[in-house]
Scaffold this motif. Sequence first.
Motif: not given
Length: 245
Positions: A14-18
Amino acid sequence: MYKVLIIEDDPMIGDMISMYLGEEGFEVIRMETGQKGIEAVKPFAPDVILLDLMLPDMDGLELCRQVRTTSSVPIMIVSMRNKVVERVAALGAGADDYMSKPFSMHEMSARVHALIRRSNLYQNAGENTRVHPTVRHVTKPETNEALIADKNKITLDLQTRSMIVQGQLVETTYSEFEIMKCFVNHPGRVYTREDLLQTVRGFDSYVTDRAIDVHIANLRKKIEDNPKEPRRIRTVWGVGYKFVY
């Protein structure tokens, strides 16, 4: 600035995509549960939703179906599941695209842009239809701008990639539009599943015979008076499908 709602419980992914989409100029929020994701749709008004299928509180497909009852926002499934049957189920639940983890961030971003671009075209076409309800598209074979099936009151606008059925804008996925374009171009011609596979395979290399059947079922719901007894898109048993006036 376009907005992306990510519904993903894995903090690393999630953090990587965000982070990646944020650097691309998107406004991004992430929800870790399906319920929070559903609650965020209306107030955040995302331009696209990235949805994981395996959430801690609900099945992603059920969430997809719930969102579809109130919103036409593009939905892209992002999941560890990579079986064909799962991709087909996602299409049937109303998803517009599907990416299996792991995936290229560059490709993911390109697909997000494509979904938003297509959605904007649909919205613009819908606004034009509401403002000018008496205006009809005119067949222009020399410029290939529109294809029309007059007797069915079905119009395909190639510039906006939109379909109008009896004066109403009807949303289609990329694959559904390509299949419908084949049908309207050649009414009465029998298309095998392989013919239709070749038509849409350039967009989705994972498409299968079963996925074609799902697309046909979805199209029937959109253009038939009675999808259970289709009169326009007919099954030719043992061969494929054909479109008739």
